[in-house]
Enzyme design. Structure first.
Site, PDB file in Angstrom:
ATOM      1  N   LYS A 182      12.121  46.846 -41.155  1.00  0.00           N
ATOM      2  CA  LYS A 182      11.390  45.363 -40.917  1.00  0.00           C
ATOM      3  C   LYS A 182      10.044  45.622 -40.410  1.00  0.00           C
ATOM      4  O   LYS A 182       9.153  44.887 -40.969  1.00  0.00           O
ATOM      5  CB  LYS A 182      12.172  44.695 -39.705  1.00  0.00           C
ATOM      6  CG  LYS A 182      13.719  44.361 -40.077  1.00  0.00           C
ATOM      7  CD  LYS A 182      14.420  43.910 -39.016  1.00  0.00           C
ATOM      8  CE  LYS A 182      15.802  43.592 -39.418  1.00  0.00           C
ATOM      9  NZ  LYS A 182      16.710  43.026 -38.281  1.00  0.00           N
ATOM     10  N   GLU A 229      26.524  47.286 -36.275  1.00  0.00           N
ATOM     11  CA  GLU A 229      27.589  47.816 -37.258  1.00  0.00           C
ATOM     12  C   GLU A 229      28.467  48.765 -36.599  1.00  0.00           C
ATOM     13  O   GLU A 229      28.319  49.290 -35.716  1.00  0.00           O
ATOM     14  CB  GLU A 229      26.350  48.403 -38.273  1.00  0.00           C
ATOM     15  CG  GLU A 229      25.267  47.676 -38.880  1.00  0.00           C
ATOM     16  CD  GLU A 229      25.676  46.314 -39.815  1.00  0.00           C
ATOM     17  OE1 GLU A 229      27.027  46.426 -40.272  1.00  0.00           O
ATOM     18  OE2 GLU A 229      24.958  45.552 -40.022  1.00  0.00           O
ATOM     19  N   ASP A 266      16.768  50.288 -38.611  1.00  0.00           N
ATOM     20  CA  ASP A 266      16.744  49.072 -38.929  1.00  0.00           C
ATOM     21  C   ASP A 266      15.392  48.499 -38.588  1.00  0.00           C
ATOM     22  O   ASP A 266      14.704  47.890 -39.384  1.00  0.00           O
ATOM     23  CB  ASP A 266      17.790  48.224 -38.419  1.00  0.00           C
ATOM     24  CG  ASP A 266      17.831  46.810 -39.050  1.00  0.00           C
ATOM     25  OD1 ASP A 266      18.002  46.837 -40.246  1.00  0.00           O
ATOM     26  OD2 ASP A 266      17.889  45.919 -38.425  1.00  0.00           O
ATOM     27  N   GLY A 273      30.211  41.574 -33.327  1.00  0.00           N
ATOM     28  CA  GLY A 273      29.522  41.612 -34.706  1.00  0.00           C
ATOM     29  C   GLY A 273      28.081  41.864 -34.635  1.00  0.00           C
ATOM     30  O   GLY A 273      27.377  41.446 -35.626  1.00  0.00           O
TER      31      GLY A 273
END
Length: 260
Positions: free
Chosen positions: A35, A20, A31, A17
């Protein structure tokens, strides 16, 4: 950094987990770039400009690059850098060689770190879990609480989400990657014959690129080419691009030059 196959590590991260089902945003740095865009805005009072953030993933890095970097005293980390310099702001995400003794070089597994360098305090490091069900849920709930608190506060007393009032944002130039100055790791496969390294170093020298270290490996059995690794001192990206183009045109160089 344990010499494991990339696909094997990615599959394990997905099963736990941490990545993705579609890992594109993770492995291609998208990603992290989202940020970084927010952090850069908070740090320097600039508008959100994701489209100007340089993004490079980790899919081109091979196991041998990790091993060569360790042999030279470095570790390869996928980092985002937002830095204010004299002529603008650097905003970039890409793999980077970091000296193995630095704290940020030892951030492993699901742990993340943010290194902040400020005027008075100097460097400070913020470290914690950056993936997994509970850390992600905690971050989401914290964001929701912040939004609700802002909504229930008198407008004149609200702290803006990006720390600066809209009319106080600065239009500082975000530098294109070609204008950014940094050091480089170069790996190439060269035909094992005299004079090849001299030809490469001449191209680098003519481009005013200083060499920090050279690593030349023994050829494998029945192999005609050998891996040659260079660490350079800081130089602008556009100058390095020009030098790499000339190196790749040498008849003694097999394939593309890998650069980190």
């Amino acid at each position: 950094d344990k010499g494991r196959d990339f696909e094997d590590v990615l599959n394990e991260a997905q099963s736990l987990g941490y990545a993705e089902a579609d890992p594109t945003f993770d492995v291609e740095g998208i990603d992290a770039a989202h940020k970084l865009t927010i952090l850069g805005s908070i740090a320097f009072g600039i508008p959100l400009q994701f489209d100007k953030t340089y993004v490079e993933g980790i899919t081109k890095i091979e196991q041998q690059d990790v091993l060569y970097a360790e042999e030279l005293g470095y570790r390869i980390k996928h980092v985002g850098i937002s830095r204010k310099v004299d002529n603008g702001i650097e905003q970039r995400v890409h793999p980077t060689l970091i000296p193995e003794r630095r704290l940020i070089a030892n951030v492993d597994g699901v742990m993340n770190a943010v290194l902040v360098k400020s005027d008075a305090v100097g460097p400070t490091l913020y470290y914690g879990a950056g993936a997994g069900a509970e850390p992600t849920a905690s971050a989401v709930v914290a964001d929701i609480v912040d939004v609700v608190r802002a909504l229930t506060t008198d407008p004149e007393n609200r702290v803006p989400h990006l720390a600066f009032q809209h009319d106080a944002l600065s239009d500082i130039n975000i530098l294109p990657i070609e204008e950014i100055e940094t050091a480089y790791y170069l790996r190439m496969h060269a035909i094992d014959r005299p004079g090849v390294v001299a030809d490469i170093t001449k191209i680098l020298g003519d481009s005013k690129i200083s060499i920090e270290a050279i690593l030349q490996k023994e050829p494998e059995e029945n192999a005609s080419c050998i891996p040659v690794i260079f660490l350079t001192q800081c130089i602008k990206e556009k100058e390095m691009n020009g030098a790499i183009t000339k190196i790749e045109k040498l008849d003694a160089i097999d394939g593309k030059v890998i650069r980190i």
